[in-house]
Design a protein around this motif. Structure first.
Motif, PDB file in Angstrom:
ATOM      1  N   MET A 110      34.528  33.777  35.607  1.00  0.00           N
ATOM      2  CA  MET A 110      33.173  34.189  35.967  1.00  0.00           C
ATOM      3  C   MET A 110      33.286  35.424  36.864  1.00  0.00           C
ATOM      4  O   MET A 110      34.387  35.870  37.191  1.00  0.00           O
ATOM      5  CB  MET A 110      32.456  33.056  36.722  1.00  0.00           C
ATOM      6  CG  MET A 110      32.299  31.779  35.906  1.00  0.00           C
ATOM      7  SD  MET A 110      30.930  31.895  34.752  1.00  0.00           S
ATOM      8  CE  MET A 110      30.727  30.178  34.280  1.00  0.00           C
ATOM      9  N   ASN A 111      32.153  35.935  37.292  1.00  0.00           N
ATOM     10  CA  ASN A 111      32.155  37.089  38.181  1.00  0.00           C
ATOM     11  C   ASN A 111      31.709  36.652  39.576  1.00  0.00           C
ATOM     12  O   ASN A 111      30.519  36.484  39.839  1.00  0.00           O
ATOM     13  CB  ASN A 111      31.221  38.186  37.658  1.00  0.00           C
ATOM     14  CG  ASN A 111      31.372  39.477  38.440  1.00  0.00           C
ATOM     15  OD1 ASN A 111      32.415  39.723  39.050  1.00  0.00           O
ATOM     16  ND2 ASN A 111      30.338  40.301  38.431  1.00  0.00           N
ATOM     17  N   GLY A 128      33.113  42.512  42.207  1.00  0.00           N
ATOM     18  CA  GLY A 128      33.255  41.130  41.771  1.00  0.00           C
ATOM     19  C   GLY A 128      34.559  40.912  41.030  1.00  0.00           C
ATOM     20  O   GLY A 128      35.184  41.858  40.530  1.00  0.00           O
ATOM     21  N   THR A 129      34.969  39.648  40.930  1.00  0.00           N
ATOM     22  CA  THR A 129      36.237  39.312  40.268  1.00  0.00           C
ATOM     23  C   THR A 129      36.176  39.561  38.761  1.00  0.00           C
ATOM     24  O   THR A 129      37.208  39.784  38.131  1.00  0.00           O
ATOM     25  CB  THR A 129      36.603  37.845  40.536  1.00  0.00           C
ATOM     26  OG1 THR A 129      35.549  36.996  40.041  1.00  0.00           O
ATOM     27  CG2 THR A 129      36.802  37.597  42.025  1.00  0.00           C
ATOM     28  N   ASN A 130      34.991  39.452  38.162  1.00  0.00           N
ATOM     29  CA  ASN A 130      34.751  39.879  36.784  1.00  0.00           C
ATOM     30  C   ASN A 130      35.741  39.270  35.789  1.00  0.00           C
ATOM     31  O   ASN A 130      36.382  39.981  35.006  1.00  0.00           O
ATOM     32  CB  ASN A 130      34.786  41.408  36.707  1.00  0.00           C
ATOM     33  CG  ASN A 130      34.106  41.940  35.463  1.00  0.00           C
ATOM     34  OD1 ASN A 130      33.018  41.487  35.096  1.00  0.00           O
ATOM     35  ND2 ASN A 130      34.739  42.896  34.804  1.00  0.00           N
ATOM     36  N   ALA A 131      35.868  37.957  35.807  1.00  0.00           N
ATOM     37  CA  ALA A 131      36.746  37.240  34.872  1.00  0.00           C
ATOM     38  C   ALA A 131      38.187  37.746  34.950  1.00  0.00           C
ATOM     39  O   ALA A 131      38.805  38.098  33.949  1.00  0.00           O
ATOM     40  CB  ALA A 131      36.219  37.331  33.441  1.00  0.00           C
ATOM     41  N   PRO A 163      39.309  34.214  42.171  1.00  0.00           N
ATOM     42  CA  PRO A 163      38.209  33.904  43.105  1.00  0.00           C
ATOM     43  C   PRO A 163      38.612  32.993  44.252  1.00  0.00           C
ATOM     44  O   PRO A 163      37.919  32.934  45.260  1.00  0.00           O
ATOM     45  CB  PRO A 163      37.160  33.233  42.203  1.00  0.00           C
ATOM     46  CG  PRO A 163      37.912  32.755  41.011  1.00  0.00           C
ATOM     47  CD  PRO A 163      39.028  33.717  40.809  1.00  0.00           C
ATOM     48  N   SER A 164      39.734  32.292  44.127  1.00  0.00           N
ATOM     49  CA  SER A 164      40.172  31.386  45.195  1.00  0.00           C
ATOM     50  C   SER A 164      41.134  32.068  46.157  1.00  0.00           C
ATOM     51  O   SER A 164      41.568  31.458  47.139  1.00  0.00           O
ATOM     52  CB  SER A 164      40.845  30.156  44.590  1.00  0.00           C
ATOM     53  OG  SER A 164      42.019  30.510  43.886  1.00  0.00           O
ATOM     54  N   TYR A 177      38.455  50.129  52.858  1.00  0.00           N
ATOM     55  CA  TYR A 177      39.767  49.572  53.171  1.00  0.00           C
ATOM     56  C   TYR A 177      39.772  48.130  52.666  1.00  0.00           C
ATOM     57  O   TYR A 177      38.868  47.348  52.984  1.00  0.00           O
ATOM     58  CB  TYR A 177      40.028  49.582  54.674  1.00  0.00           C
ATOM     59  CG  TYR A 177      40.188  50.964  55.276  1.00  0.00           C
ATOM     60  CD1 TYR A 177      41.430  51.424  55.687  1.00  0.00           C
ATOM     61  CD2 TYR A 177      39.087  51.807  55.454  1.00  0.00           C
ATOM     62  CE1 TYR A 177      41.591  52.686  56.249  1.00  0.00           C
ATOM     63  CE2 TYR A 177      39.229  53.071  56.018  1.00  0.00           C
ATOM     64  CZ  TYR A 177      40.483  53.503  56.413  1.00  0.00           C
ATOM     65  OH  TYR A 177      40.625  54.744  56.969  1.00  0.00           O
ATOM     66  N   SER A 178      40.799  47.782  51.895  1.00  0.00           N
ATOM     67  CA  SER A 178      40.828  46.447  51.300  1.00  0.00           C
ATOM     68  C   SER A 178      42.229  45.859  51.376  1.00  0.00           C
ATOM     69  O   SER A 178      43.228  46.589  51.323  1.00  0.00           O
ATOM     70  CB  SER A 178      40.364  46.495  49.835  1.00  0.00           C
ATOM     71  OG  SER A 178      41.142  47.429  49.102  1.00  0.00           O
ATOM     72  N   ALA A 179      42.281  44.547  51.513  1.00  0.00           N
ATOM     73  CA  ALA A 179      43.548  43.818  51.533  1.00  0.00           C
ATOM     74  C   ALA A 179      43.446  42.699  50.508  1.00  0.00           C
ATOM     75  O   ALA A 179      42.668  41.755  50.684  1.00  0.00           O
ATOM     76  CB  ALA A 179      43.825  43.256  52.924  1.00  0.00           C
ATOM     77  N   THR A 180      44.188  42.827  49.432  1.00  0.00           N
ATOM     78  CA  THR A 180      44.137  41.846  48.353  1.00  0.00           C
ATOM     79  C   THR A 180      45.378  42.024  47.489  1.00  0.00           C
ATOM     80  O   THR A 180      46.343  42.675  47.897  1.00  0.00           O
ATOM     81  CB  THR A 180      42.845  42.023  47.528  1.00  0.00           C
ATOM     82  OG1 THR A 180      42.767  41.000  46.541  1.00  0.00           O
ATOM     83  CG2 THR A 180      42.790  43.382  46.861  1.00  0.00           C
TER      84      THR A 180
END
Length: 741
Positions: A110-111, A128-131, A163-164, A177-180
């Motif tokens: 899912m998104n 969004g995670t967008n599948a 998503p988790s 700025y992002s951390a992922t």
């Protein structure tokens, strides 16, 4: 307990410091507020879940709420009012592709909206995670409508695939700025700035080793800085410790920081951070032999003070199930900055066992200092940007991003420790009391859907109340509050909730109001109510540090409730609990009652069994609560108990109304027993008639031992008769569970 090498145990000794003057660890909330007593505004839309992303748009009076495949524009003053919404759903092709890669079609494919930031042009940046194929877009709000501009951008490195998965992001001067994680498998974690020059961390375990990202914050460290330093972006996370030689993976908490003007190196560290440094964060909790793990942070700054006076509040939870204690620690930004600016580095050293041991670096440190921002000293040497840094400095920081010194909390101990529910989120609000003193009130969300409201009064941990925001209990995944509305907003998988910061109406008396020690509330002697300081122009009674309830005027006389009951019956006198910290005491005609076979003293009331004529009189329930100054006693219930006589004509109450409602009455029990006895007699008569049971004169053995072939009494029927007979010989109500509560 997981086995650790001696070196690891030695390394952990500072974490297990004994807190000599710490308050008791099991801090109990003074009040517990159930869900049905909370005056909250709630929002939930059928079929939509995961309300875990929020953006306050106080300029628009909106709360932007990101959920699964939807974004909502809610009224900031009442989030149950939806002004607009926009769907962002995955296509069937995207879902099929995600499913073919082994992901759950209804859960993963899912998104999930994960990023919501305001842009300088008042638009919003949303991702969004967008599948499992993250995307970003721009969103605007105009004429009561939310609109996605359909300018899809690649979200890899900005938004998580999973998503988790934990992640964090912040928008600074229109730069994200992002951390992922940057890949589908989640095996390549990065800290990245997307523009103007895309720059990220190295893929090395010495930089990021299986991290769990928590939060990010910007610090304006260039402001009034004599050294001409740059602004910083701080990242909080946990990761597997590379510096600890352990049989099992040991998680530690970290804070890292980068410079806003970092452009990467010219040859070494091209398009990589040249200013990435990290240090361990400690939050020493008694009983814990392993370091607690950071879960969330909140940056508090006084707008009238310098940035060095800012503080980070952080919540920590145990690892490996070694404890059930969660904690809140606070850290000075100036101390964190000092460790990075002046501290020693750690360096890896190979040893014979093929391990890499990390020790303090004692060699020469290159100039300019590795990891430092471009400052006046560097500019004097002709280094005006990171592209000008020498390779020796860049190679040093590439190999040694870890600081030797750990970050210690203010006071070297937690501000709050709580046993039980795990902490998930924290926000902090400053409140000025009636005497002009400032206090920091902590609002802490838990994994049971509750929120703690707590203050640390000069080292004393005090939880004002615990509020059940979500029912059924769901972990609180995000907390925000607005200074404009003085409201707090929380999100969970199944909905969002809004409550005021102040809840003074829950205190019904002056003593209750003072003992609550709530910075938002005080007793108003004119209206004789506990009211919010912000809504009153009069001087209110408060005693936050001591809880001195002797400041209260004399309470109004308590009007007793008349009760009349029959001799020989049972009853319960209810006593409402005003505080989890208070005990109850019962008096009859001003003489203290002690427990006995006929008097059972419970926290919520007094049970009286087999009432006799001598039990009449005035019963009073007292709440006894101790604060730092004294022990205070107040009447919370009073009854005038009269023993009825035949022909008195009085209304009789054998049980309190609540007891009659919740439990069986004595008359009801008598009726049930009578029906059972009659049914048994009818059944016996039918068996005699059919010849299944012979007449008593033919019974040759006792206790039903005669065989069925000889026509003896069936043992089961005989035992049943014995039980019924026994029941008739016993009192109608013989225990607490037989009467109403």
């Amino acid at each position: 307990m997981h086995p650790l090498l001696s070196l690891c145990v030695f390394w952990l000794l500072p974490v297990a410091l004994v807190l000599e003057d710490a308050s008791p660890l099991d801090c109990v909330p003074r009040k517990t507020v159930p869900h049905d007593m909370v005056k909250a505004h709630l929002f939930h839309e059928k079929g939509v879940f995961n309300y875990s992303t929020m953006l306050l748009r106080e300029d628009l009076d909106l709360l932007l709420l990101g959920a699964r495949e939807a974004v909502y524009a809610l009224d900031l003053n009442n989030i149950s009012k939806k002004h607009a919404s926009v769907k962002w759903e995955v296509t069937k092709e995207q879902k099929d592709e995600c499913t073919n890669k082994g992901k759950d079609p209804e859960k993963d494919c899912m998104n999930y909206i994960r990023i919501l930031h305001k842009m300088e042009d008042n638009r919003m940046y949303v991702c969004g995670t967008n599948a499992f194929d993250p995307e970003c877009d721009y969103m605007s709000y105009a004429d009561g409508k939310l609109t996605l501009e359909k300018k899809e951008e690649d979200g890899k490195g900005k938004c998580p695939f999973d998503p988790s998965q934990r992640y964090s992001s912040i928008m600074v001067d229109n730069n994200l700025y992002s951390a992922t994680s940057i890949n589908f498998l989640g095996s390549e974690p990065i800290l990245m700035r997307s523009s103007p020059v895309s720059i990220r961390t190295e893929f090395k375990t010495s930089w990021l080793n299986e991290p769990h990202f928590v939060s990010m914050a910007q610090m304006p460290e260039s402001d009034k800085n004599e050294e001409g330093d740059d602004d910083k972006v701080y990242l909080f996370f946990s990761e597997t410790a590379v510096e600890c030689d352990c049989y099992n993976k040991l998680m530690v908490s970290r804070v890292a920081r980068v410079c806003k003007g970092d452009l990467g190196g010219q040859r070494t560290l091209q398009k990589k951070w040249t200013s990435f440094l990290k240090a361990r964060m400690d939050c020493p909790v008694l009983e814990s032999q392993l370091p607690h793990i950071i879960q969330d942070t909140y940056l508090w700054c006084d707008p009238q003070l310098h940035w060095k006076d800012c503080m980070f509040y952080a919540i920590f939870t145990p690892q490996w199930g070694t404890s059930d204690l969660s904690a809140v620690c606070a850290y000075k930004v100036s101390e964190i900055s000092k460790v990075f600016a002046q501290g020693k580095y750690k360096t890896p050293v190979p040893v014979e066992t093929s391990f890499v041991k990390w020790v303090m670096y004692s060699g020469d440190v290159p100039v300019p200092r590795p990891g430092a921002c471009i400052n006046n000293e560097a500019r004097k040497a002709g280094i005006n940007q990171t592209l000008d840094l020498p390779d020796r400095t860049l190679q040093f920081i590439k190999d040694r991003p870890l600081m030797d010194q750990s970050i210690q909390p203010i006071g070297d101990k937690p501000l709050l420790v709580r046993r039980g529910a795990t902490f998930t989120r924290i926000i902090v609000n400053e409140m000025q009391d009636a005497d002009g003193e400032m206090y920091h009130v902590m609002f802490v969300g838990t994994d049971e859907g509750t929120m703690l409201k707590a203050v640390n009064y000069d080292g004393e941990m005090f939880i004002i109340e615990e509020i059940q925001l979500f029912d059924p209990p769901e972990p609180i995944k995000i907390l925000k509050f607005s200074n404009v509305t003085a409201q707090l907003y929380a999100g969970s998988d199944y909905g969002a909730a809004q409550i005021p910061l102040a809840s003074c109406e829950r205190s019904s008396s002056c003593m209750d109001c003072i003992l609550a020690r709530d910075p938002y509330c005080g007793w108003d002697n004119v209206v004789r109510k506990c009211v919010a300081l912000s809504s009153s122009q009069r001087k209110l009674i408060q005693s936050l540090k001591k809880g001195d309830a002797s400041l209260c005027p004399d309470a109004d006389p308590f009007k007793p409730v008349n009760r009349s009951i029959w001799p020989g019956s049972n009853t319960k006198l209810h006593c409402p609990s005003s505080s989890n910290l208070a005990g109850t005491r019962w008096e009859r005609d001003k003489q203290r009652l002690t427990p006995s076979d006929r008097f059972q003293l419970q926290q919520d009331g007094l049970y009286i069994f087999n009432v006799s004529d001598r039990d009449g009189g005035r019963y009073r329930c007292l709440s006894v609560e101790r604060s730092k100054t004294n022990e205070y006693t107040t009447t919370v219930a009073e009854y005038q108990l009269t023993i009825a006589t035949a022909g008195s004509g009085k209304s009789i109450d054998t049980l309190s109304p609540q007891a009659q409602k919740d439990g069986p009455s004595v008359a009801g029990l008598q009726a049930v027993v009578a029906i059972l006895v009659i049914s048994l007699l009818v059944l016996l008569a039918w068996n005699f008639y059919k010849g299944h049971i012979p007449l008593p004169c033919k019974c040759g053995k006792k206790n039903g031992q005669q065989s069925h072939e000889e026509g003896g009494l069936n043992p089961e029927w005989h035992h049943e008769a014995q039980r019924s007979a026994a029941a008739e010989d016993k009192p109608m109500v013989s225990g607490r569970d037989k009467i109403g509560k």
